[in-house]
Design an enzyme around this catalytic site. Structure first.
Site, PDB file in Angstrom:
ATOM      1  CD  GLU A 126      56.729  39.047  62.247  1.00  0.00           C
ATOM      2  OE1 GLU A 126      56.209  40.025  61.688  1.00  0.00           O
ATOM      3  OE2 GLU A 126      57.072  38.011  61.637  1.00  0.00           O
ATOM      4  CG  ASP A 142      54.644  38.986  56.192  1.00  0.00           C
ATOM      5  OD1 ASP A 142      55.748  38.861  56.778  1.00  0.00           O
ATOM      6  OD2 ASP A 142      53.668  39.521  56.730  1.00  0.00           O
ATOM      7  CG  ASP A 201      53.776  37.064  60.490  1.00  0.00           C
ATOM      8  OD1 ASP A 201      53.558  36.148  61.303  1.00  0.00           O
ATOM      9  OD2 ASP A 201      53.346  38.221  60.623  1.00  0.00           O
TER      10      ASP A 201
END
Length: 661
Positions: free
Chosen positions: A436, A514, A512
């Protein structure tokens, strides 16, 4: 008159009273698969056996006796210290009762000075409480300090309160006996696999020389007893099907007090044999707990063997020109038994099949490498025979890789310009990381092993491909690049697919930790499940799990400053606990929270996420649902017409999710 308050948009019947809090052992009964194997009760019996073995490991027991009773129950008897049966100073209940009825209650949290055990497999304190929860009946008897106490449970609840009396003349002075009746409701079959149980008990005897382990089968009236005084090498020699090429390499090494890197007593014992043919024997243990899925201690053994053998080959100039040695060349024909001691072992899952402790790699390698280097220099002829075996393995591997390269080199597809490819064409080694963002992609490109790891950075959110027609997929540039880089065309579950063009053995999703990263991860998993299902079926798709935290520990005495990485809050707490026991207060440990992969340096990304020996790489499989049920679940999550169903899911489970935004 009474009035009721309704939350706007709430589902009917969903209110404060709808939230159920599971207490005591209820979580285990509701979701037994989260805590143990449910195909048979071996693991819940093993938890009791492990406790007996921990007593022997701590030097307080010399005998373990397991009895398979005619009524289907199993009893485990040891001559250890006996579980304490006085009142707990804080809880006000008998300790013997707490051990079997409270999750996260045990004597193995405080390792080192002040704890009941310096080294043990138990860590979470849920072992025998899970055994109790999944048993229709459990009886425990503890002999200790001149008294004997007995307690009986049914379904995890006390049915006969604790009775304590003085020991009578002729009774054994210390030890614990636990008798378990596994509850058939929780297992596919209630019969213990005798072969696995026998292997487990024999291995305990191997790992604890001088300890007698006995198995009594009341139904067949057979008794087996094991006691190994020769330890690991005798056991490995007896188990091998073929004659070793060179004599067994065995040794052990443990850290002494004041060691600059490891806690006192940490280390390993090992026996390694190299054979030219026949099945391999590979068994590893951590604090006597079998780890059939291996882990970082196995990687440490492999690293130590490789470095020592490569050093010997280079010193004697034995390697032909053009041959590059890899760890798998040394490990290809290695059989071994490895027993590691780790102060605070971090396992993957409650059933402890794989060790994840990062320090275990350095620990085992640090003792294996110098020992093998010394042995090879003392036995040069044996070393040269081993070198021949390793070099032949490397030459065979390189020839196979060249064949693959010729077959694949004639393709006409032009690889994406942003793909940073690897040098190797060996499918078994090659890995593609779908990363990403460009910043994280840059760190991955610099930190990767360029020989076998390729990086393809993705920009922004991927297209939701759940309802996209297959012939329209290539209209999206990101999906086009992924398909071309992989070398396999999109397909359906029933299509005839040619996987010969596959360029990477592992396709790893790296995002990530998150909410946005999770979204990208779901979109990529949707793409592979919907349009590349054969890659999942063949085990080529993985999810990389980068850490959330870094802990910088300052220098203390002779020990230099060090860095530790934690995957989640639980691992962070374990690292801080270990530092506190080593004399470093929590406030002196600097904790950094990674907000994204772009914050990691190339070195950090390699150490935590790319290095095959220390990373967490999770294979993508169907799990508990079949393909049809998985498709229905994904349709509910990703289908455009399923907004109402998603809202219902969020209303039902939204409060159970911790979202890090």
């Amino acid at each position: 008159m009474s009035a009721s308050t309704t939350v706007p948009g709430a589902a009917p019947g969903y209110a404060e009273s709808s939230i159920r809090v599971l207490k005591g052992l209820e979580p285990v009964k509701q979701r037994p698969g989260m805590y143990t194997r449910t195909d048979n009760p071996l693991h819940i019996v093993q938890e009791v056996i492990d406790n007996a073995a921990d007593e022997a490991l701590a030097g307080f027991g010399r005998r373990i006796r397991v009895t398979l009773h005619a009524d289907g129950s199993v009893s485990v008897e040891d001559d250890g210290r006996g579980i304490p049966h006085g009142l707990h100073p804080e809880e006000g209940a008998p300790v013997l009762e707490l051990v079997f009825t409270r999750l996260h209650a045990g004597g193995k949290f405080d390792k080192g000075q002040g704890g009941a055990y310096s080294f043990s497999g138990g860590l979470h304190g849920v072992g025998v409480s899970v055994t109790n929860a999944l048993a229709s009946r459990l009886e425990v008897t503890s002999h200790r300090e001149g008294h004997v106490a007995r307690l009986v449970f049914a379904g995890g609840d006390v049915v006969e309160p604790l009775v304590r009396r003085p020991l009578e003349a002729g009774e054994r002075r210390q030890g614990t006996t636990v008798r378990v009746w596994p509850d058939a409701r929780y297992f596919d079959q209630v019969t213990l696999p005798l072969g696995e149980l026998t292997h487990l008990l024999r291995s305990k005897a191997v790992l604890m020389p001088g300890v007698t382990v006995t198995l009594v089968n009341e139904r067949t009236r057979e008794t087996q007893t094991w006691q190994y005084k020769g330890g690991l090498s005798d056991y490995l020699q007896q188990t091998l099907a073929a004659e070793p090429l060179i004599p067994l390499f065995e040794g052990e090494g443990y850290a002494e007090a004041g060691h600059e890197s490891f806690a006192e007593g940490e280390g390993a014992a090992w026996a390694v044999a190299f054979t030219e043919e026949g099945p391999l024997v590979r068994e590893s243990y951590v604090n006597l707990i079998p780890t059939p899925a291996g882990g970082t201690h196995d990687s440490g053994l492999r690293e130590g063997l490789f470095q020592a053998v490569r050093s010997f080959i280079e010193l004697h100039a034995l390697c032909p020109k053009g041959v590059k040695l890899l760890p798998e060349d040394v490990f290809a024909r290695a059989s071994y038994v490895l027993s590691a001691r780790v102060l605070d072992p971090q396992f993957q899952g409650q059933i402890k099949e794989r060790l994840n402790s990062r320090d275990a790699l350095r620990l085992v390698s640090a003792y294996v490498r110098p020992a093998l280097e010394l042995w090879l220099h003392q036995h040069v002829e044996h070393g040269k025979r081993l070198a021949e075996l390793v070099i032949r393995a490397a030459q065979s591997r390189q020839k196979a890789a060249q064949k693959v390269e010729k077959r694949k080199g004639s393709g006409v597809a032009v690889l994406p310009g942003k793909l940073t490819d690897c040098e190797s064409r060996d499918l078994s080694r090659n890995e593609l990381f779908l990363v990403e963002g460009d910043s994280a992609g840059g760190s991955a490109k610099m930190g990767r092993d360029k020989a076998s790891q390729a990086v393809l950075p993705l920009r922004g959110k991927l297209l939701n491909t759940w309802e996209v027609e297959r012939d329209r997929l290539f209209a999206n540039a990101e999906i086009h690049d992924i398909a071309v880089a992989i070398g396999v065309d999109p397909h359906g579950p029933d299509d005839a697919v040619d996987l010969s063009g596959l360029r990477y053995g592992k396709i790893c999703i790296l995002s990530d930790a998150d909410v946005d990263g999770s979204h990208i991860q779901v979109l990529l998993l949707t793409l592979f499940f919907r349009h590349f299902p054969r890659l999942i079926e063949a085990g080529h798709v993985y999810v990389a799990r980068p850490p959330l935290y870094r802990v910088d520990v300052p220098a203390r005495g002779k020990k230099p400053a060090s860095k530790h990485y934690a995957l989640d809050e639980g691992e962070l707490a374990a690292i801080l606990d270990k530092c506190a026991k080593e004399g470093v207060p929590r406030e002196k440990c600097q904790i950094s929270r990674f907000k994204g992969l772009g914050e990691m340096s190339a070195e950090q990304l390699w150490d935590t996420t790319l290095n095959p020996d220390t990373r967490r790489l999770q294979p993508v499989t169907l799990g508990g649902l079949d393909a049809a049920a998985t498709a229905a679940r994904l349709n509910r999550l990703m289908g455009k017409a399923e907004a109402a169903a998603r809202r219902e899911l969020m209303e039902q489970w939204g409060d159970a999710v911790e979202v890090d935004v």
